[in-house]
Design a protein around this motif. Sequence first.
Motif, PDB file in Angstrom:
ATOM      1  N   ALA A 178       0.745  -1.324   0.071  1.00 61.26           N
ATOM      2  CA  ALA A 178       0.067  -0.039   0.218  1.00 61.26           C
ATOM      3  C   ALA A 178       0.819   1.230  -0.026  1.00 61.26           C
ATOM      4  CB  ALA A 178      -1.127  -0.094   1.281  1.00 61.26           C
ATOM      5  N   VAL A 179       1.822   1.504   0.920  1.00 58.68           N
ATOM      6  CA  VAL A 179       2.669   2.616   0.893  1.00 58.68           C
ATOM      7  C   VAL A 179       3.523   2.748  -0.547  1.00 58.68           C
ATOM      8  CG1 VAL A 179       2.572   2.302   3.423  1.00 58.68           C
ATOM      9  CG2 VAL A 179       4.457   1.223   2.145  1.00 58.68           C
ATOM     10  N   GLN A 180       4.088   1.537  -0.665  1.00 59.21           N
ATOM     11  CA  GLN A 180       4.856   1.681  -2.118  1.00 59.21           C
ATOM     12  C   GLN A 180       3.962   2.268  -3.138  1.00 59.21           C
ATOM     13  OE1 GLN A 180       6.550  -2.220  -3.403  1.00 59.21           O
ATOM     14  NE2 GLN A 180       7.186  -1.105  -5.409  1.00 59.21           N
ATOM     15  N   SER A 181       2.901   1.700  -3.208  1.00 58.68           N
ATOM     16  CA  SER A 181       1.891   2.101  -4.693  1.00 58.68           C
ATOM     17  C   SER A 181       1.487   3.308  -4.193  1.00 58.68           C
ATOM     18  CB  SER A 181       0.727   1.142  -4.605  1.00 58.68           C
ATOM     19  OG  SER A 181      -0.117   1.305  -3.523  1.00 58.68           O
ATOM     20  N   ARG A 182       1.332   4.003  -3.103  1.00 54.77           N
ATOM     21  CA  ARG A 182       1.090   5.397  -2.882  1.00 54.77           C
ATOM     22  C   ARG A 182       2.375   6.444  -3.138  1.00 54.77           C
ATOM     23  NH1 ARG A 182      -2.689   3.588   1.956  1.00 54.77           N
ATOM     24  NH2 ARG A 182      -3.592   2.070   0.896  1.00 54.77           N
ATOM     25  N   GLY A 183       3.447   5.961  -3.193  1.00 55.65           N
ATOM     26  CA  GLY A 183       4.542   6.805  -3.159  1.00 55.65           C
ATOM     27  C   GLY A 183       5.009   7.239  -2.054  1.00 55.65           C
ATOM     28  N   ILE A 184       4.734   6.733  -0.784  1.00 59.30           N
ATOM     29  CA  ILE A 184       5.065   7.251   0.402  1.00 59.30           C
ATOM     30  C   ILE A 184       6.597   6.762   0.717  1.00 59.30           C
ATOM     31  CG2 ILE A 184       4.553   6.901   2.792  1.00 59.30           C
ATOM     32  CD1 ILE A 184       1.848   6.488   2.261  1.00 59.30           C
ATOM     33  N   LEU A 185       7.072   5.980  -0.100  1.00 57.06           N
ATOM     34  CA  LEU A 185       8.518   5.395   0.050  1.00 57.06           C
ATOM     35  C   LEU A 185       9.415   6.510  -0.340  1.00 57.06           C
ATOM     36  CD1 LEU A 185       8.498   1.561  -0.821  1.00 57.06           C
ATOM     37  CD2 LEU A 185       8.469   2.766   1.550  1.00 57.06           C
ATOM     38  N   ALA A 186       9.033   7.325  -1.242  1.00 56.67           N
ATOM     39  CA  ALA A 186       9.932   8.660  -1.892  1.00 56.67           C
ATOM     40  C   ALA A 186       9.697   9.840  -0.901  1.00 56.67           C
ATOM     41  CB  ALA A 186       9.331   8.866  -3.323  1.00 56.67           C
ATOM     42  N   PRO A 187      11.099  10.238  -0.811  1.00 54.44           N
ATOM     43  CA  PRO A 187      11.117  11.500   0.121  1.00 54.44           C
ATOM     44  C   PRO A 187      10.080  12.467  -0.683  1.00 54.44           C
ATOM     45  CG  PRO A 187      13.388  10.793  -0.476  1.00 54.44           C
ATOM     46  CD  PRO A 187      12.274   9.859  -1.310  1.00 54.44           C
TER      47      PRO A 187
END
Length: 653
Positions: A178-187
């Motif tokens: 979920a967090v990867q698909s939402r772009g939360i892993l990117a600064p």
Amino acid sequence: MGPPRHFRLPFLILVVVLPLLLEWRHLAAWGGILFLWSMAMVGPRSLLRWLRVWLPLSILYGAILLLFSGTENWEQTLLLVARLLIALLGMQILTWSVPPSDVVQSFEWALPRLGVSLAIALRLVPRLERSAKWRIETLEERGFVENQSGVKALRTRASIWPGWLADSLDHAHDLGDAVQSRGILAPRRWRHGAKQRLVQFALGEEIREDGVTPHHFSDSVQLGLDLQINLPNGRCIGRHKELLRGGKIVLLRGHSGCGKSSLLRVIAGVSPWQHPVTVNGRVHISGHPTLGEINLADGPFTEAISCWIPQDPDRHGLAESVQREFKIARRLSGPWKQQEMLECLQEWNLLDKLQSQPENLSEGEQQRLLLAAHLDSAQPIWLLDEADVHLDEAGFIQLGKAVVKHRARGGLVIVVAHRQARWKRIADQVIDIGDPMPSQEYPSVWVERGEEVGIPPQDTLFSHELKPVCAGDLILVQGENGSGKTTLLREWSSQSGLPWLPTSPDRRLLGMTIEEELSLQHPVLFEQHLAVDDVKIPEAENIQLQQSALRLDLGLSQLSTVTPVHDLSTGERRRLSLLPLLMRKPPIMLLDEIDHGLDDLTLADLLEQLNTRRKSGCAVVITSHSPDLVAWAKVSGGRVWNISDGQLTEVSS
């Protein structure tokens, strides 16, 4: 009474590292400090509930270590278990005092992966406790604890922990997806320059991150598919060669387990890096507002490449309240403004749930929350995996408006749905995965009502003046999202001892593999599973034959018994969780959204099973938002109950 805000990260490092360094005397003192601190924070009752879950697991972990290392190392093993338990207690103190969304926001400008990892760990702790509770309740419902000695009861409970651990790891993977698909892993970064920020600061204006303004995507959006998806055993679950253009709503159809969800995971960029499928071929996306041309072979990606709404909303929300889910939503169109968020909540009928915890919402309300917070108008491609299955009519209308509006902008919407009547009205293209599914009529039967077998509970949650439930009755419970349909079934089951099948199949699955799950579906089967080969337990053969016949009827007989349960599709897990309920002969069966994850053919087979149970005198109570199931219930002479404003009433035919 938790650690101060700016000392939370040092405290987390301290509680994890310190138990590894201290000698046993100082370790005992540190553990006593944490114990008293916890007692002061949450009180003895909450602390005892925590100990009931983690102390047996720590003892089990120690027993496994002794089994492999030998009893001569018992002192070192005991010390290691104590270190583990004290470290867990320190992390729990942080969990009781720090919202996971605060952790995400603290690290979103730098080291976002660290923040997300800590937030997932904090989010999982209460989920692990609830999961352990669900498993023990399931054991009791299946009759395992009746007339069992202490040793047998302990052995039975120990058998469910491998499945519990596998489910916990799978949930962690779901949150990671979920967090990867939402772009939360990117600064998180500013999309305008430092000069403009300095001018805004000098003028006293609010400095905030800019987003991509939603615009018309014209003909720039394209999705090219030329790939084959295989399971670890080599079985192909999808061969796709398509060119999909923006400005369309595409409906994907196919039987349960044919690879629809796996395809959406690939397009979302979260598979196969976290799930066991092999992808041969390529997927190409063009027209992304910030990334331009995307070749998914270059993944995994830290930025969001599409807007993906997966199944099982209870497993994909990271925040601890409705409002905080909006605060950590990472969108190309920019962070949510306060007024914008309130207007969106009003549209999705969630405004009165602003401070509610997601686990206290109904499945339909959790689905509304994910859709409201994460549907991003700046993302050209939307991927909706059975996003309507928990929604009532008003919720689907709101989703339909959003989908049609995105199509008008030139966006591409790919929808997976088993109940397709509502989607066919607005879909521009239909793609069948696997063999095309023929139109299926649900089997209906009229059953003469027998003697009274029960009545819903009358308590502070619901008041009613309903006629009793009789043998052979079919009852459909309707109501808006959050009206209390699931609560009714849960309380009815608790007060009357009736078996209840929740919406999420994971709440009724105990084993780590299909073989383990099948053995844990009946006490006699479990005893036979533990017995040596030449020992035959009476009644075990008849129960196994009944179980095998049900597996064949529900389309589960072709699955390998060594397959991990959580590698199955949602529909396959749903059918597997149904087996122990169908093997029993209760006077009333309580089924919550029985059609979740089932294709038309499988659902027709299941409804035939329910018809057979009704003929034998069993009453069936189901909840559903599906127009197809509502029509089937009425044709079958079913009674319709409606829940509204705490009143449970019967609707005249």
